[in-house]
Design a protein around this motif. Sequence first.
Motif, mmCIF file in Angstrom:
data_model
loop_
_atom_site.group_PDB
_atom_site.id
_atom_site.type_symbol
_atom_site.label_atom_id
_atom_site.label_comp_id
_atom_site.label_asym_id
_atom_site.label_seq_id
_atom_site.Cartn_x
_atom_site.Cartn_y
_atom_site.Cartn_z
ATOM 1 N N ALA A 155 0.832 -1.203 0.000
ATOM 2 C CA ALA A 155 0.000 0.000 0.000
ATOM 3 C C ALA A 155 0.868 1.256 0.000
ATOM 4 N N ARG A 156 2.053 1.183 0.626
ATOM 5 C CA ARG A 156 2.914 2.350 0.700
ATOM 6 C C ARG A 156 3.655 2.612 -0.617
ATOM 7 N N TYR A 157 3.971 1.554 -1.348
ATOM 8 C CA TYR A 157 4.712 1.684 -2.606
ATOM 9 C C TYR A 157 3.889 1.060 -3.736
ATOM 10 N N PRO A 158 2.758 1.677 -4.058
ATOM 11 C CA PRO A 158 1.814 1.012 -4.958
ATOM 12 C C PRO A 158 2.167 1.033 -6.437
ATOM 13 N N ARG A 159 2.787 2.089 -6.932
ATOM 14 C CA ARG A 159 2.976 2.180 -8.377
ATOM 15 C C ARG A 159 4.353 2.720 -8.748
ATOM 16 N N PHE A 160 4.999 1.979 -9.645
ATOM 17 C CA PHE A 160 6.232 2.477 -10.221
ATOM 18 C C PHE A 160 5.880 3.260 -11.472
ATOM 19 N N ALA A 161 6.608 4.311 -11.729
ATOM 20 C CA ALA A 161 6.316 5.180 -12.863
ATOM 21 C C ALA A 161 6.508 4.474 -14.206
ATOM 22 N N TRP A 162 7.392 3.494 -14.268
ATOM 23 C CA TRP A 162 7.730 2.878 -15.554
ATOM 24 C C TRP A 162 7.706 1.367 -15.460
ATOM 25 N N ARG A 163 7.252 0.719 -16.522
ATOM 26 C CA ARG A 163 7.126 -0.743 -16.551
ATOM 27 C C ARG A 163 8.444 -1.460 -16.286
ATOM 28 N N HIS A 164 9.540 -0.925 -16.770
ATOM 29 C CA HIS A 164 10.825 -1.613 -16.660
ATOM 30 C C HIS A 164 11.410 -1.615 -15.254
ATOM 31 N N MET A 165 10.842 -0.875 -14.323
ATOM 32 C CA MET A 165 11.467 -0.710 -13.007
ATOM 33 C C MET A 165 11.566 -2.013 -12.222
ATOM 34 N N ARG A 166 10.628 -2.940 -12.376
ATOM 35 C CA ARG A 166 10.741 -4.240 -11.692
ATOM 36 C C ARG A 166 12.007 -4.975 -12.154
ATOM 37 N N GLU A 167 12.321 -4.871 -13.450
ATOM 38 C CA GLU A 167 13.551 -5.484 -13.969
ATOM 39 C C GLU A 167 14.786 -4.812 -13.367
ATOM 40 N N VAL A 168 14.737 -3.495 -13.218
ATOM 41 C CA VAL A 168 15.857 -2.765 -12.614
ATOM 42 C C VAL A 168 16.096 -3.269 -11.195
ATOM 43 N N PHE A 169 15.020 -3.387 -10.409
ATOM 44 C CA PHE A 169 15.184 -3.839 -9.021
ATOM 45 C C PHE A 169 15.632 -5.296 -8.951
ATOM 46 N N ARG A 170 15.181 -6.125 -9.882
ATOM 47 C CA ARG A 170 15.648 -7.513 -9.946
ATOM 48 C C ARG A 170 17.159 -7.529 -10.175
ATOM 49 N N ASP A 171 17.618 -6.749 -11.162
ATOM 50 C CA ASP A 171 19.050 -6.702 -11.466
ATOM 51 C C ASP A 171 19.849 -6.063 -10.341
ATOM 52 N N LEU A 172 19.271 -5.067 -9.683
ATOM 53 C CA LEU A 172 19.943 -4.427 -8.557
ATOM 54 C C LEU A 172 20.099 -5.416 -7.403
ATOM 55 N N ARG A 173 19.044 -6.186 -7.103
ATOM 56 C CA ARG A 173 19.152 -7.204 -6.048
ATOM 57 C C ARG A 173 20.227 -8.232 -6.394
ATOM 58 N N ALA A 174 20.302 -8.646 -7.663
ATOM 59 C CA ALA A 174 21.323 -9.613 -8.078
ATOM 60 C C ALA A 174 22.727 -9.040 -7.890
ATOM 61 N N ARG A 175 22.891 -7.737 -8.100
ATOM 62 C CA ARG A 175 24.195 -7.094 -7.936
ATOM 63 C C ARG A 175 24.534 -6.922 -6.454
ATOM 64 N N VAL A 176 23.570 -6.480 -5.666
ATOM 65 C CA VAL A 176 23.810 -6.186 -4.254
ATOM 66 C C VAL A 176 23.863 -7.466 -3.413
ATOM 67 N N TYR A 177 23.045 -8.446 -3.779
ATOM 68 C CA TYR A 177 22.990 -9.722 -3.052
ATOM 69 C C TYR A 177 23.326 -10.869 -4.002
ATOM 70 N N PRO A 178 24.555 -10.964 -4.517
ATOM 71 C CA PRO A 178 24.865 -11.968 -5.548
ATOM 72 C C PRO A 178 24.661 -13.410 -5.096
ATOM 73 N N ARG A 179 24.901 -13.713 -3.851
ATOM 74 C CA ARG A 179 24.733 -15.096 -3.378
ATOM 75 C C ARG A 179 23.263 -15.493 -3.383
ATOM 76 N N ARG A 180 22.381 -14.568 -3.002
ATOM 77 C CA ARG A 180 20.938 -14.874 -3.014
ATOM 78 C C ARG A 180 20.482 -15.149 -4.434
ATOM 79 N N ALA A 181 20.906 -14.336 -5.378
ATOM 80 C CA ALA A 181 20.495 -14.509 -6.782
ATOM 81 C C ALA A 181 21.038 -15.830 -7.323
#
Length: 160
Positions: free
Chosen positions: A111-137
Amino acid sequence: MKGDDVLMLRRASPPRIGWLDLPGGFIEAGETLEGAARRELREETGLRVRRAEWLGFYWDRYYLKGFGWFPTMNFYFLARWSGGVARAADDAASAEWVPLATLGGAGPRSARYPRFAWRHMREVFRDLRARVYPRRALSRRSGGTHEHSTRRHTRRSRSG
């Protein structure tokens, strides 16, 4: 990033007023991608960063009144916060540090973070998590439960 938090902005200008976005904007003539990302970060938040690492680029689209929708390439960099207070300026209504773990997951939107401005942002956060947490990915990929898109895209120059 500041620790495990990502600097998010709420848009103050069309399109998508009030939606969550990352600092960024259009490249000016003669600018490098990284230079544009640094300038936009400074203009929208007042922050400066030292080292910036290339994250990726993502296709999307952008609407301009009088022109309609047109394709965009969004270039992203990962930079670590080194000091200062983020203050919303330029076309940002607010600036807030948001835990990366709460952004762009596959579950229902918060409810606090309901909408991202752009469709591609979920991909950005996926790639960012893979970079920041490489072992989890890596453990997700080796377990066969993580689908990784080989499609890399982008629109505007970003730093976050």
